[in-house]
Design an enzyme around this catalytic site. Structure first.
Site, PDB file in Angstrom:
ATOM      1  N   GLU A 115       0.906  -1.190  -0.010  1.00 50.22           N
ATOM      2  CA  GLU A 115       0.053   0.071  -0.015  1.00 50.22           C
ATOM      3  C   GLU A 115       0.902   0.994  -0.193  1.00 50.22           C
ATOM      4  OE1 GLU A 115      -3.044  -0.669  -0.666  1.00 50.22           O
ATOM      5  OE2 GLU A 115      -3.490  -2.401   0.339  1.00 50.22           O
ATOM      6  N   HIS A 139      -3.033   2.200   8.276  1.00 51.53           N
ATOM      7  CA  HIS A 139      -3.980   1.416   7.888  1.00 51.53           C
ATOM      8  C   HIS A 139      -4.051   0.055   8.648  1.00 51.53           C
ATOM      9  CE1 HIS A 139      -6.362  -1.233   5.030  1.00 51.53           C
ATOM     10  NE2 HIS A 139      -5.280  -1.993   4.871  1.00 51.53           N
ATOM     11  N   HIS A 141      -6.951  -3.343   9.761  1.00 52.51           N
ATOM     12  CA  HIS A 141      -8.293  -4.286   9.348  1.00 52.51           C
ATOM     13  C   HIS A 141      -9.096  -4.221  10.649  1.00 52.51           C
ATOM     14  CE1 HIS A 141      -6.019  -6.177   5.804  1.00 52.51           C
ATOM     15  NE2 HIS A 141      -5.882  -5.223   5.528  1.00 52.51           N
ATOM     16  N   GLU A 169     -18.383  11.833  21.651  1.00 58.34           N
ATOM     17  CA  GLU A 169     -16.905  12.386  21.590  1.00 58.34           C
ATOM     18  C   GLU A 169     -16.619  12.527  20.103  1.00 58.34           C
ATOM     19  OE1 GLU A 169     -13.323   9.360  22.228  1.00 58.34           O
ATOM     20  OE2 GLU A 169     -14.713   9.796  24.087  1.00 58.34           O
ATOM     21  N   HIS A 210     -12.764  -3.980   3.460  1.00 56.62           N
ATOM     22  CA  HIS A 210     -11.450  -4.189   3.877  1.00 56.62           C
ATOM     23  C   HIS A 210     -10.774  -3.614   5.095  1.00 56.62           C
ATOM     24  CE1 HIS A 210      -7.206  -4.017   1.585  1.00 56.62           C
ATOM     25  NE2 HIS A 210      -7.134  -3.975   3.059  1.00 56.62           N
TER      26      HIS A 210
HETATM   27  P1  13P Z   1       1.077  -5.436   3.096  1.00 57.17           P
HETATM   28  O1  13P Z   1       1.486  -6.806   3.604  1.00 57.17           O
HETATM   29  O2  13P Z   1       1.643  -5.455   1.890  1.00 57.17           O
HETATM   30  O3  13P Z   1       1.479  -4.375   4.018  1.00 57.17           O
HETATM   31  O4  13P Z   1      -0.578  -5.679   2.780  1.00 57.17           O
HETATM   32  C1  13P Z   1      -1.524  -5.633   3.953  1.00 57.17           C
HETATM   33  C2  13P Z   1      -2.676  -4.935   3.665  1.00 57.17           C
HETATM   34  O5  13P Z   1      -3.447  -4.641   4.629  1.00 57.17           O
HETATM   35  C3  13P Z   1      -3.011  -4.636   2.325  1.00 57.17           C
HETATM   36  O6  13P Z   1      -4.240  -4.015   2.217  1.00 57.17           O
HETATM   37 ZN    ZN Z   2      -5.187  -4.019   4.165  1.00 57.64          ZN
END
Ligand code: 13P
Ligand code: ZN
Length: 274
Positions: A115, A139, A141, A169, A210
């Site tokens: 990413e 980023h 999940h 909040e 995602h």
């Molecule tokens: P990477 O291991 O390449 O950082 O990818 C993980 C991920 O969350 C892709 O969206």
């Molecule tokens: Zn991801």
């Protein structure tokens, strides 16, 4: 100074581990980047040994010559504190913002996160929008936020309003709201363009089915932002699981809150519901 002794590197590692402990980083899920200050680069210069130039996969001229800490592709957040030199790297960008080279880390091979285009395009937008104040792109999940992308309309308005309603909040922590990217193939330039477009107005972009991207000034603020959004999403998942809202915070309540907390809440999120 040794890279691993530097305060900014320790902050990076702590944040990666905090995210792991929240359960946001199964396997290699998620990634983290930090735009390093010139004096911080200088402080670890003796340990930087540049490798070959490689294409970023995007063009980020505003970031030309800058250095970043960034997690490796396929690397696990849970290993960042245990085996840092294997898990992340310091990269330098070239003079036109098209190529990077690894200067430290990823000692067993590998490359920066897949990413990287999204991280760097978000950094570029934030350098311009905040006059360089924002330095962290994260980023994760985060499960509750992802779950909501299966049931809420995939619009900035719906997500912002529902998340704001779940915790008083929230409008203070993210007054500009959150943006939503429809499902797209991850890891490339197209999703990076879509995300960075949203980052011009928001500090949070949710990737449908995602995860989430957050931007902030430092590790605490960026982690705290992700944590606040995800907790609000968790409350909404619980409320929906209990049969839905029977009462909630109303548009005029938000308007009063905005006055007392000195924040501007865009009226597009304070629509009347049916
Ligand atoms: P990477 O291991 O390449 O950082 O990818 C993980 C991920 O969350 C892709 O969206
Ligand atoms: Zn991801």
């Amino acid at each position: 100074m040794k890279v691993l002794e530097a305060k900014f590197v320790q902050g990076f590692m702590r944040m990666a581990n905090d995210g792991w402990e929240q359960g946001w980083h199964e396997r290699n899920g998620g990634n983290l980047s930090y735009r390093i200050r010139p004096e911080e680069v200088e402080s670890v210069k003796e340990e930087l040994h540049p490798g070959e130039w490689k294409p970023i996969g995007a063009t980020v001229p505003t970031l030309a010559g800058e250095y970043f800490l960034v997690t490796g592709s396929g690397k696990y957040m849970r290993n960042v504190t245990i085996d840092p030199a294997d898990s992340f790297c310091i990269i330098e960008l070239d003079g036109v913002g098209e190529n990077y080279r690894i200067c430290w880390g990823l000692v067993n091979g590998g490359r920066p996160t897949s990413e990287l285009p999204s991280h760097l395009m978000n950094h570029e937008v934030k350098v311009i929008a905040t006059g360089g104040k924002h330095r962290v792109i994260y980023h994760a999940h985060s499960a509750n936020t992802i779950a909501l992308t299966f049931v809420l309309p995939l619009t900035d308005e719906a997500f912002t309003r529902e998340l704001w309603e779940m915790a008083t909040e929230c409008p203070v922590v993210f007054p500009s709201g959150v943006g939503v990217v429809p499902w797209m193939v991850p890891g490339g330039r197209d999703i990076a363009v879509a995300t960075s477009e949203l980052m011009k107005q928001y500090d949070v972009a949710i990737w449908a089915h995602h995860g989430m991207f957050c931007s902030g000034e430092d590790f605490d603020l960026t982690f705290g932002l992700m944590h606040t959004v995800e907790k609000s999403a968790e409350i909404l998942v619980k409320v929906l699981s209990m049969g839905g809202k029977k009462q909630t915070i109303q548009p005029d309540d938000f308007r009063h809150l905005a006055v007392d907390f000195n924040v501007t809440l865009p009226e597009k999120f304070l629509y009347e519901k049916q």
